[in-house]
Design a protein around this motif. Sequence first.
Motif, PDB file in Angstrom:
ATOM      1  N   LEU A 195      43.704 134.686  40.594  1.00  0.00           N
ATOM      2  CA  LEU A 195      45.026 135.393  41.203  1.00  0.00           C
ATOM      3  C   LEU A 195      44.622 136.540  42.362  1.00  0.00           C
ATOM      4  N   LEU A 196      43.534 137.180  42.238  1.00  0.00           N
ATOM      5  CA  LEU A 196      43.172 138.052  43.146  1.00  0.00           C
ATOM      6  C   LEU A 196      43.168 137.473  44.646  1.00  0.00           C
ATOM      7  N   GLY A 197      42.199 136.252  44.659  1.00  0.00           N
ATOM      8  CA  GLY A 197      42.136 135.532  45.551  1.00  0.00           C
ATOM      9  C   GLY A 197      43.359 134.981  46.332  1.00  0.00           C
ATOM     10  N   GLU A 198      44.229 134.461  45.218  1.00  0.00           N
ATOM     11  CA  GLU A 198      45.482 133.899  45.720  1.00  0.00           C
ATOM     12  C   GLU A 198      46.269 135.037  46.526  1.00  0.00           C
ATOM     13  N   GLN A 199      46.272 136.385  45.982  1.00  0.00           N
ATOM     14  CA  GLN A 199      47.034 137.466  46.434  1.00  0.00           C
ATOM     15  C   GLN A 199      46.337 138.029  47.929  1.00  0.00           C
ATOM     16  N   LEU A 200      44.970 137.787  47.882  1.00  0.00           N
ATOM     17  CA  LEU A 200      44.454 138.501  49.224  1.00  0.00           C
ATOM     18  C   LEU A 200      44.926 138.203  50.407  1.00  0.00           C
ATOM     19  N   PRO A 201      45.239 137.160  50.840  1.00  0.00           N
ATOM     20  CA  PRO A 201      46.090 137.085  52.293  1.00  0.00           C
ATOM     21  C   PRO A 201      47.282 138.150  52.331  1.00  0.00           C
ATOM     22  N   THR A 202      48.074 137.781  51.404  1.00  0.00           N
ATOM     23  CA  THR A 202      49.136 138.820  51.511  1.00  0.00           C
ATOM     24  C   THR A 202      48.710 140.268  51.503  1.00  0.00           C
ATOM     25  N   ILE A 203      47.742 140.575  50.630  1.00  0.00           N
ATOM     26  CA  ILE A 203      47.288 142.026  50.837  1.00  0.00           C
ATOM     27  C   ILE A 203      46.696 142.559  52.073  1.00  0.00           C
ATOM     28  N   VAL A 204      45.953 141.491  52.573  1.00  0.00           N
ATOM     29  CA  VAL A 204      45.346 141.830  53.904  1.00  0.00           C
ATOM     30  C   VAL A 204      46.484 141.873  55.186  1.00  0.00           C
ATOM     31  N   HIS A 205      47.315 140.974  55.043  1.00  0.00           N
ATOM     32  CA  HIS A 205      48.463 141.094  55.944  1.00  0.00           C
ATOM     33  C   HIS A 205      49.152 142.519  55.784  1.00  0.00           C
ATOM     34  N   ALA A 206      49.631 142.839  54.608  1.00  0.00           N
ATOM     35  CA  ALA A 206      50.250 144.169  54.460  1.00  0.00           C
ATOM     36  C   ALA A 206      49.376 145.449  54.867  1.00  0.00           C
ATOM     37  N   ALA A 207      48.008 145.315  54.499  1.00  0.00           N
ATOM     38  CA  ALA A 207      47.409 146.537  54.747  1.00  0.00           C
ATOM     39  C   ALA A 207      47.084 146.541  56.226  1.00  0.00           C
ATOM     40  N   THR A 208      46.979 145.309  57.001  1.00  0.00           N
ATOM     41  CA  THR A 208      47.052 145.520  58.468  1.00  0.00           C
ATOM     42  C   THR A 208      47.921 146.131  59.080  1.00  0.00           C
ATOM     43  N   ARG A 209      49.036 146.000  58.721  1.00  0.00           N
ATOM     44  CA  ARG A 209      50.372 147.006  59.048  1.00  0.00           C
ATOM     45  C   ARG A 209      50.077 148.349  58.730  1.00  0.00           C
ATOM     46  N   ALA A 210      49.627 148.585  57.578  1.00  0.00           N
ATOM     47  CA  ALA A 210      49.229 149.680  56.809  1.00  0.00           C
ATOM     48  C   ALA A 210      48.185 150.779  57.674  1.00  0.00           C
ATOM     49  N   VAL A 211      47.262 150.028  58.054  1.00  0.00           N
ATOM     50  CA  VAL A 211      46.203 150.745  58.830  1.00  0.00           C
ATOM     51  C   VAL A 211      46.532 151.433  59.968  1.00  0.00           C
TER      52      VAL A 211
END
Length: 547
Positions: free
Chosen positions: A287-303
């Motif tokens: 599940l962590l791997g499955e969620q990782l692309p979404t997490i990276v996309h959201a954090a890229t905006r947040a950075v």
Amino acid sequence: MDAITTALILLLAVVASGGITRSLPLPVPLPLVQIVLGVLIAAVADLGVELKPEIFFLLFLPPLLFLDGWRIPKDGLMRDRGTILQLAFGLVVFTVLGVGLFLHFMIPHMPLAVAFALAAVISPTDPVAVSAIAARTPIPHRLMRILQGEALLNDASGLVCMRFAVIAALTGSFSLIDAFGNFLWLVTAGVGVGAGVTWAAGVAKDWITRRVGEETGSQILISLLIPFGAYMLAEAVGGSGILAAVSAGIVMSHIEQAGHVMALTRVRRAAFWDMIQFSANGVVFVLLGEQLPTIVHAATRAVSEAGQREPVWLIVYVVAINIAVAVLRFLWVWVSLQFTLFRAARKGETAEKPSWRLIAATSLAGTRGAVTLAAVLSLPLLLDDGSPFPTRDLAILLAAGVIIVSLLAASIGLPFLMKGLKLPPEPTHHEEEDKARLVAARAAIMAVERAQHDLGEGRSDADLYADAGARIMESYRQRIERGSKTGDAAEHLRRMERIERELRLAGIRAERNEFYQLARTRQLTDDTVRKLVRELDLLETRLAPGA
């Protein structure tokens, strides 16, 4: 139907991860393989999994922590309780303060309360990944016990620190007195509820078993329901569900020592819980791997909110946090060791000083895992005034990055640190094991004599009972005779036992092949084959080296 399909896909990925890990030439930890499979699943299919923190906590943490508390060796836990408590509580607070201040300095846009919350999230360690590495890189048993004991307790302390930090972020205030009082209640209520639920379930189960008998399936189901019941009840009264699950497992191990459960139940229950542990841990990392692309996309905006335009800063943040955590852990372990050596010297005791490589291995082995992922996902979406929780997406990505990098660092660094390392001698238990076998053999002879007399008294075939009893008692007398041998005679007997075991194993495997052959030619029914093969499996397990 979508939920069922998703669950089946995740379980299939967990099954595949085991085979892939064993086929790799390098000692890659199983969780890393599962994370990669999760990323691949996200790349080819949109499962639409929404991880709700409260469900995630309830579904995965209680059984895993319960099993850890159940199976961890209690003698090692008590012997190293000082070291374990220092790591589980002192190191957590030290990490929260140190990493929290470092995060706020490195990312000024992240509020201090949120930085402390993230530091608390990444403070608990996960022994599952280290166990996977230990399968190919031997880790000292005592070190593994310390790491397991630390992970049992620091989950609760880390999550409690996170709860206080989140409250401070939501309300803008923090009271040390209130925090201390809440901490005492969380610990007391959690431990008390977990122990009480397990004890009550054990008493009720024994009462019913004495009256209507034991049914294996029900016993296994009861063992599965206990951690969930303890967790939910503890949370309902404001206690720590994490500690409730851990204490429930520890009390369960003591209840089991009464020996009120059938052997068949224990065998089947052990297999069932092995499956639960493998599946639940695996699904968490997939599940962590499955969620990782979404997490990276959201954090890229947040950075960009953190004052940086380039997403590469996310990698810099993750690496820097891991270095900070490792340095703080190394310092804490080193200072704790010096304090232990000082106390030993004050008492006139001699203690061998471990090498710096062992200290570094202890520091590097503190990998992060399921609890860190579950905790960071539980960060609230909104503040009390309705505004978004600050830098939530960035915190989630940083926590996920810490998990992955810590796993990579352990898988690469531990084999290097442990190679050729001279370890302090560990106490062996061969003598007490031999004594226990002798005592058990004498008790068995007495029990056979009594049973032979009671069953054969007054029967026409009493001589058959006498012959059968004599054969059984002779095997126990041989065990007692072996236990009394020393020196070359004892070594000769041990070699004979090894040879006899190898020959018995060869015979057992031949029997099993013959049973399967008879089944293929329809000369035995499926039920008969399963029964016969299971008997051989249990016997082979008992005779196999290391059993």
